[in-house]
Write a protein that holds these residues in place. Structure first.
Motif, PDB file in Angstrom:
ATOM      1  N   LEU B 422     -87.708  27.385  48.862  1.00 27.35           N
ATOM      2  CA  LEU B 422     -87.067  27.042  50.127  1.00 27.35           C
ATOM      3  C   LEU B 422     -85.687  26.423  49.882  1.00 27.35           C
ATOM      4  CD1 LEU B 422     -87.483  26.425  53.324  1.00 27.35           C
ATOM      5  CD2 LEU B 422     -87.805  24.094  52.481  1.00 27.35           C
ATOM      6  N   LEU B 423     -85.607  25.527  48.902  1.00 28.82           N
ATOM      7  CA  LEU B 423     -84.337  24.849  48.645  1.00 28.82           C
ATOM      8  C   LEU B 423     -83.297  25.832  48.111  1.00 28.82           C
ATOM      9  CD1 LEU B 423     -85.595  21.442  47.229  1.00 28.82           C
ATOM     10  CD2 LEU B 423     -84.993  22.059  49.568  1.00 28.82           C
ATOM     11  N   ALA B 424     -83.741  26.795  47.307  1.00 32.86           N
ATOM     12  CA  ALA B 424     -82.807  27.822  46.829  1.00 32.86           C
ATOM     13  C   ALA B 424     -82.234  28.595  48.018  1.00 32.86           C
ATOM     14  CB  ALA B 424     -83.520  28.759  45.856  1.00 32.86           C
ATOM     15  N   ASP B 425     -83.086  28.874  49.017  1.00 38.86           N
ATOM     16  CA  ASP B 425     -82.601  29.560  50.219  1.00 38.86           C
ATOM     17  C   ASP B 425     -81.594  28.693  50.976  1.00 38.86           C
ATOM     18  OD1 ASP B 425     -84.237  31.661  49.610  1.00 38.86           O
ATOM     19  OD2 ASP B 425     -85.785  31.166  51.103  1.00 38.86           O
ATOM     20  N   VAL B 426     -81.883  27.394  51.050  1.00 39.39           N
ATOM     21  CA  VAL B 426     -80.979  26.500  51.779  1.00 39.39           C
ATOM     22  C   VAL B 426     -79.595  26.490  51.119  1.00 39.39           C
ATOM     23  CG1 VAL B 426     -80.519  24.083  52.391  1.00 39.39           C
ATOM     24  CG2 VAL B 426     -82.811  25.041  52.722  1.00 39.39           C
ATOM     25  N   LEU B 427     -79.571  26.580  49.788  1.00 41.87           N
ATOM     26  CA  LEU B 427     -78.278  26.577  49.092  1.00 41.87           C
ATOM     27  C   LEU B 427     -77.394  27.725  49.578  1.00 41.87           C
ATOM     28  CD1 LEU B 427     -79.291  25.840  45.374  1.00 41.87           C
ATOM     29  CD2 LEU B 427     -78.536  24.218  47.112  1.00 41.87           C
ATOM     30  N   ASP B 428     -78.015  28.804  50.069  1.00 41.72           N
ATOM     31  CA  ASP B 428     -77.254  29.963  50.534  1.00 41.72           C
ATOM     32  C   ASP B 428     -77.083  29.979  52.052  1.00 41.72           C
ATOM     33  OD1 ASP B 428     -76.819  30.981  48.004  1.00 41.72           O
ATOM     34  OD2 ASP B 428     -78.762  32.009  47.962  1.00 41.72           O
ATOM     35  N   ASP B 429     -77.583  28.949  52.721  1.00 38.33           N
ATOM     36  CA  ASP B 429     -77.440  28.876  54.173  1.00 38.33           C
ATOM     37  C   ASP B 429     -75.954  28.693  54.521  1.00 38.33           C
ATOM     38  OD1 ASP B 429     -79.094  28.041  56.876  1.00 38.33           O
ATOM     39  OD2 ASP B 429     -77.168  26.978  56.691  1.00 38.33           O
ATOM     40  N   PRO B 430     -75.433  29.504  55.449  1.00 37.51           N
ATOM     41  CA  PRO B 430     -74.001  29.407  55.760  1.00 37.51           C
ATOM     42  C   PRO B 430     -73.572  28.005  56.220  1.00 37.51           C
ATOM     43  CG  PRO B 430     -75.002  31.320  56.844  1.00 37.51           C
ATOM     44  CD  PRO B 430     -76.110  30.563  56.207  1.00 37.51           C
ATOM     45  N   ASP B 431     -74.397  27.362  57.064  1.00 36.55           N
ATOM     46  CA  ASP B 431     -74.043  26.017  57.532  1.00 36.55           C
ATOM     47  C   ASP B 431     -74.035  25.018  56.373  1.00 36.55           C
ATOM     48  OD1 ASP B 431     -73.644  26.742  60.122  1.00 36.55           O
ATOM     49  OD2 ASP B 431     -75.646  26.129  60.827  1.00 36.55           O
ATOM     50  N   PHE B 432     -75.059  25.130  55.509  1.00 31.56           N
ATOM     51  CA  PHE B 432     -75.123  24.207  54.368  1.00 31.56           C
ATOM     52  C   PHE B 432     -73.932  24.430  53.438  1.00 31.56           C
ATOM     53  CE2 PHE B 432     -76.326  23.081  50.025  1.00 31.56           C
ATOM     54  CZ  PHE B 432     -76.676  21.749  50.191  1.00 31.56           C
ATOM     55  N   ARG B 433     -73.633  25.694  53.171  1.00 28.00           N
ATOM     56  CA  ARG B 433     -72.520  25.990  52.262  1.00 28.00           C
ATOM     57  C   ARG B 433     -71.204  25.467  52.807  1.00 28.00           C
ATOM     58  NH1 ARG B 433     -72.944  31.750  49.320  1.00 28.00           N
ATOM     59  NH2 ARG B 433     -71.168  30.771  48.301  1.00 28.00           N
ATOM     60  N   ALA B 434     -71.090  25.518  54.125  1.00 33.27           N
ATOM     61  CA  ALA B 434     -69.844  25.049  54.740  1.00 33.27           C
ATOM     62  C   ALA B 434     -69.837  23.530  54.901  1.00 33.27           C
ATOM     63  CB  ALA B 434     -69.671  25.717  56.100  1.00 33.27           C
ATOM     64  N   GLY B 435     -70.968  22.886  54.624  1.00 36.93           N
ATOM     65  CA  GLY B 435     -71.038  21.430  54.763  1.00 36.93           C
ATOM     66  C   GLY B 435     -71.013  20.991  56.212  1.00 36.93           C
ATOM     67  N   ARG B 436     -71.455  21.846  57.136  1.00 32.82           N
ATOM     68  CA  ARG B 436     -71.485  21.437  58.543  1.00 32.82           C
ATOM     69  C   ARG B 436     -72.922  21.361  59.051  1.00 32.82           C
ATOM     70  NH1 ARG B 436     -69.001  26.904  59.196  1.00 32.82           N
ATOM     71  NH2 ARG B 436     -70.778  28.262  59.610  1.00 32.82           N
ATOM     72  N   HIS B 437     -73.870  21.194  58.136  1.00 30.48           N
ATOM     73  CA  HIS B 437     -75.284  21.094  58.523  1.00 30.48           C
ATOM     74  C   HIS B 437     -75.599  19.661  58.955  1.00 30.48           C
ATOM     75  CE1 HIS B 437     -74.947  19.665  54.437  1.00 30.48           C
ATOM     76  NE2 HIS B 437     -76.131  19.099  54.527  1.00 30.48           N
ATOM     77  N   ASP B 438     -76.718  19.515  59.686  1.00 32.69           N
ATOM     78  CA  ASP B 438     -77.189  18.184  60.055  1.00 32.69           C
ATOM     79  C   ASP B 438     -78.692  18.128  59.814  1.00 32.69           C
ATOM     80  OD1 ASP B 438     -78.580  19.184  62.369  1.00 32.69           O
ATOM     81  OD2 ASP B 438     -76.612  19.376  63.344  1.00 32.69           O
ATOM     82  N   THR B 439     -79.339  17.036  60.286  1.00 29.95           N
ATOM     83  CA  THR B 439     -80.762  16.831  59.967  1.00 29.95           C
ATOM     84  C   THR B 439     -81.677  17.844  60.644  1.00 29.95           C
ATOM     85  OG1 THR B 439     -80.824  15.175  61.721  1.00 29.95           O
ATOM     86  CG2 THR B 439     -80.573  14.362  59.466  1.00 29.95           C
ATOM     87  N   THR B 440     -81.138  18.690  61.532  1.00 32.84           N
ATOM     88  CA  THR B 440     -81.987  19.699  62.174  1.00 32.84           C
ATOM     89  C   THR B 440     -81.993  21.022  61.411  1.00 32.84           C
ATOM     90  OG1 THR B 440     -80.170  20.531  63.555  1.00 32.84           O
ATOM     91  CG2 THR B 440     -81.471  18.716  64.457  1.00 32.84           C
ATOM     92  N   LEU B 441     -81.262  21.085  60.285  1.00 35.93           N
ATOM     93  CA  LEU B 441     -81.118  22.351  59.568  1.00 35.93           C
ATOM     94  C   LEU B 441     -82.455  23.013  59.244  1.00 35.93           C
ATOM     95  CD1 LEU B 441     -79.165  24.324  57.853  1.00 35.93           C
ATOM     96  CD2 LEU B 441     -79.906  22.961  55.922  1.00 35.93           C
ATOM     97  N   LEU B 442     -83.372  22.266  58.628  1.00 37.04           N
ATOM     98  CA  LEU B 442     -84.631  22.887  58.204  1.00 37.04           C
ATOM     99  C   LEU B 442     -85.479  23.308  59.392  1.00 37.04           C
ATOM    100  CD1 LEU B 442     -85.926  21.002  55.048  1.00 37.04           C
ATOM    101  CD2 LEU B 442     -84.912  23.266  55.225  1.00 37.04           C
ATOM    102  N   ASP B 443     -85.486  22.499  60.455  1.00 38.80           N
ATOM    103  CA  ASP B 443     -86.246  22.862  61.645  1.00 38.80           C
ATOM    104  C   ASP B 443     -85.705  24.156  62.253  1.00 38.80           C
ATOM    105  OD1 ASP B 443     -87.824  20.678  61.325  1.00 38.80           O
ATOM    106  OD2 ASP B 443     -86.689  19.414  62.732  1.00 38.80           O
ATOM    107  N   ARG B 444     -84.375  24.257  62.306  1.00 36.47           N
ATOM    108  CA  ARG B 444     -83.766  25.467  62.880  1.00 36.47           C
ATOM    109  C   ARG B 444     -84.116  26.681  62.032  1.00 36.47           C
ATOM    110  NH1 ARG B 444     -78.842  25.812  62.340  1.00 36.47           N
ATOM    111  NH2 ARG B 444     -78.201  23.778  61.562  1.00 36.47           N
ATOM    112  N   ARG B 445     -84.067  26.514  60.705  1.00 30.53           N
ATOM    113  CA  ARG B 445     -84.392  27.635  59.830  1.00 30.53           C
ATOM    114  C   ARG B 445     -85.853  28.043  59.994  1.00 30.53           C
ATOM    115  NH1 ARG B 445     -81.344  29.248  55.571  1.00 30.53           N
ATOM    116  NH2 ARG B 445     -83.262  29.787  54.485  1.00 30.53           N
ATOM    117  N   ALA B 446     -86.736  27.024  60.140  1.00 31.03           N
ATOM    118  CA  ALA B 446     -88.159  27.313  60.294  1.00 31.03           C
ATOM    119  C   ALA B 446     -88.413  28.049  61.601  1.00 31.03           C
ATOM    120  CB  ALA B 446     -88.966  26.025  60.249  1.00 31.03           C
ATOM    121  N   ALA B 447     -87.640  27.706  62.634  1.00 32.99           N
ATOM    122  CA  ALA B 447     -87.855  28.298  63.951  1.00 32.99           C
ATOM    123  C   ALA B 447     -87.306  29.714  64.018  1.00 32.99           C
ATOM    124  CB  ALA B 447     -87.192  27.421  65.017  1.00 32.99           C
ATOM    125  N   SER B 448     -86.332  30.044  63.182  1.00 34.74           N
ATOM    126  CA  SER B 448     -85.689  31.352  63.300  1.00 34.74           C
ATOM    127  C   SER B 448     -86.422  32.425  62.507  1.00 34.74           C
ATOM    128  CB  SER B 448     -84.242  31.271  62.821  1.00 34.74           C
ATOM    129  OG  SER B 448     -84.209  30.982  61.433  1.00 34.74           O
TER     130      SER B 448
END
Lengths: 156, 448
Positions: B422-448
């Motif tokens: 899961l964390l490897a996937d997050v490293l490639d998340d566009p929001d995470f890569r751009a540094g504009r993620h917040d504490t809802t990142l994982l919930d949003r990913r889980a929901a999508s």
């Protein structure tokens, strides 16, 4: 101990030896001094009043704190229910609660472990004959470390 | 300096402290439960002592056993790590009563900061921005409703004795207020033996930014910069990094200033962390963690300062050997927490025996772990297996090295899943890569 009827010296000596055998068989540990006389029929056995250190068990005794898992043993091990300091006797200089060779009942106090300045009585969890005292008086003991080995054969 | 330090913890943090003790020439004593007799920390320690059975309430949380172990081994100080007794003021007091130095702040300071409602009020008085909420604990449903009308929804009900993401619940609307208020009180009573709760506005879509501080008790307070810990599941951090990416100009310095002021106001001593929620240019204090934190390595990587060493030096009464100007931060560092949890089953812990464990290595990779082939992830304890930490001259380089490191990591065992994929996937998340993620990142990913 004196006794035996007036008989020949050889018979008296034999009687003395027989008595000595009986006494030693039931003794909790070997005496420190033995006198056998024939003329006047006498046996004298002396056990030191001081707490003699228990004989070293065959297996290497665990180090006080850094104990590895105990060596495999045929006997039942009475283990420490808490971390603290192990005492064999109720107070310094007093005879030990138990020594090698003693029969103990389940629930009989066999030691004290001092923790946080509280003296916690340690009881045998099974009946049996004490075959080894695995720690020295005053040694530190970790949780679950073996304290005594009991031979429980025929003792339940 | 102490010659013997007892480590009242287990897992990777116990090993972490053993290592610094070795660096400093201090004899380390690790206490352990029966099931941890063969742990990595026990193997590495100079001395070890079994203090109780697997149940932590009878071993790692049982103060009399820890104190007795310290006495028997001649330790002068107790390092509590994180969790267990680390934020227990009663334990700190018991240590002092038994002539032992507790590596942490004074017991009364820890008690005030541990009471999250008191800490909030204290920091507000010291000039720190706090999230709008109740100034005192809220005792009745009527009071809760009144505070809720003032601060609005969503709001968060927090246990006064909670912290570190435990003992809190979000309320989305007025209809959910009463049931959540009652349930949180009941669970706080069960978990902490203290049912007091307070209410705060819930900052949805905020980032979690925290400041590492060191205070020596001689008037010297420095900060070691910020960490961004916004990648969380159920308020538990999974990825942390320093510096925080894409913060508004000046914000990190402002937070650092708040943390130093808060430290001075509280009379804080030792290593500590001031946690803030940040949304846009707004920031609000949430809590102080008065202990070493899981994610401290990213700060060590960018500052070159061994935080455990500073903890021990401060506990021994030594002044900090440097001032703020000497704290230089260089490059960027990221940490991924490899937990024995199944992300596909809502991060349910999956204890088991590790049949294979291979830690990544190579340039600019640090792995803090207590795992090894044959080790057990125990159901009695937390699920953290390893912390994989990388450093780079900038964030992109640190993240590229993290991808490489996670690719090398191997953890296998029957029924054992980890957060690594899961964390490897997050490293490639566009929001995470751009540094504009917040504490809802994982919930949003889980929901999508």
């Amino acid at each position: 101990m004196t006794g035996a009827d007036h008989q020949g010296p050889a018979a008296t000596l034999a009687a003395l030896h027989a008595a000595l055998d009986r006494v030693l068989r039931d003794a909790p540990r070997p005496p420190t001094h033995v006198v056998v006389r024939s003329g006047g029929e006498s046996i004298e056995l002396t056990w030191s009043a001081a707490v003699a250190p228990p004989p070293a068990p065959e297996a290497a005794p665990p180090a006080p704190v850094e104990a590895e898992q105990p060596a495999a043993s045929d006997g039942h091990l009475v283990r420490a229910p808490l971390v603290g300091t192990f005492y064999v006797a109720p107070e310094p200089g007093a005879p030990p609660f138990v020594a090698v060779g003693d029969l103990v009942e389940a629930g009989q106090q066999v030691a004290i472990i001092e923790a946080m300045k509280l003296m916690n009585p340690i009881e045998a969890d099974r009946a049996g004959r004490v075959t080894a005292v695995l720690l020295k008086n005053g040694e530190g003991v970790g949780y679950d470390e073996p304290l005594f080995e009991l031979d429980c054969d025929g003792q339940g | 300096m102490f010659d013997t330090v007892l480590i009242a913890n287990r897992g990777e943090i116990a090993l972490r402290v053993v290592r610094t003790c070795r660096d400093m020439g201090i004899t380390s004593v690790v206490v352990h439960s029966g099931v941890d007799a063969d742990s990595a920390a026990v193997r590495a320690a100079d001395r070890r002592i079994n203090i109780g059975p697997a149940d932590p309430r009878r071993s790692y949380l049982y103060a009399p056993a820890v104190i007795e172990a310290a006495r028997l081994t001649g330790a002068q100080a107790v390092h509590p790590g994180y969790g267990f007794l680390s934020e227990d003021p009663d334990f700190a007091t018991i240590c002092a009563e038994n002539g032992l130095v507790f590596v942490g702040p004074a017991a009364d300071v820890m008690a005030r900061l541990g009471d999250k409602s008191t800490a909030r009020r204290m920091m507000a008085d010291a000039g720190l921005p706090v999230v709008p909420g109740s100034r005192e604990p809220v005792g009745t449903a009527d009071e809760a409703a009144e505070v809720a009308r003032r601060i609005g929804y969503p709001l968060i009900v927090k246990a006064v004795a909670g912290g570190g993401g435990r003992g809190m619940a979000v309320v989305r609307d007025a209809g959910a207020l009463l049931p959540t208020f009652r349930a949180t009180r009941a669970s706080a009573q069960a978990a902490f033996g203290d049912n007091r709760v307070y209410l705060e506005q819930y900052l949805h879509g905020a980032r979690h930014i925290e400041i590492q501080v060191l205070a020596d008790g001689h008037g010297n307070v420095v900060h070691l910069g910020e960490r961004d810990c916004s990648v969380q599941r159920r308020h538990q951090k999974l990825i942390e990094e320093s510096p925080a990416p894409e913060l508004p100009a000046g914000l990190a310095d402002r937070l650092a200033g708040h943390a130093v002021a808060g430290c001075r106001a509280a009379g804080y001593r030792g290593a500590g962390t001031f946690e803030f929620l940040v949304r846009g240019d707004e920031a609000a204090f949430i809590e102080v963690n008065s202990r070493i934190q899981v994610e401290h390595p990213v700060t060590e990587m960018v500052t070159g300062i061994d935080i455990v060493r500073e903890q021990l030096r401060i506990a021994a009464g030594e002044p900090l050997g440097f001032d703020q100007d000497r704290v230089r931060r260089r490059g960027a560092s990221v940490e991924c927490r490899i937990n024995a949890e199944d992300p596909a089953r809502d991060f349910a812990p999956c204890p088991g025996t590790l049949t294979a464990f291979h830690a990544p290595g190579g340039p600019f990779v640090r792995v803090d772990t207590h795992a090894f082939p044959g080790a057990q992830a125990r159901p009695e304890y937390d699920s953290l297996l390893a912390k994989v930490v990388t450093w780079g001259q900038d964030r992109d380089q640190a993240l590229a090295r993290m991808r490489r490191a996670l690719g090398e990591l191997r953890v296998e065992g029957p029924g054992v899943h980890t957060t690594a994929g899961l964390l490897a996937d997050v490293l490639d998340d566009p929001d995470f890569r751009a540094g504009r993620h917040d504490t809802t990142l994982l919930d949003r990913r889980a929901a999508s």
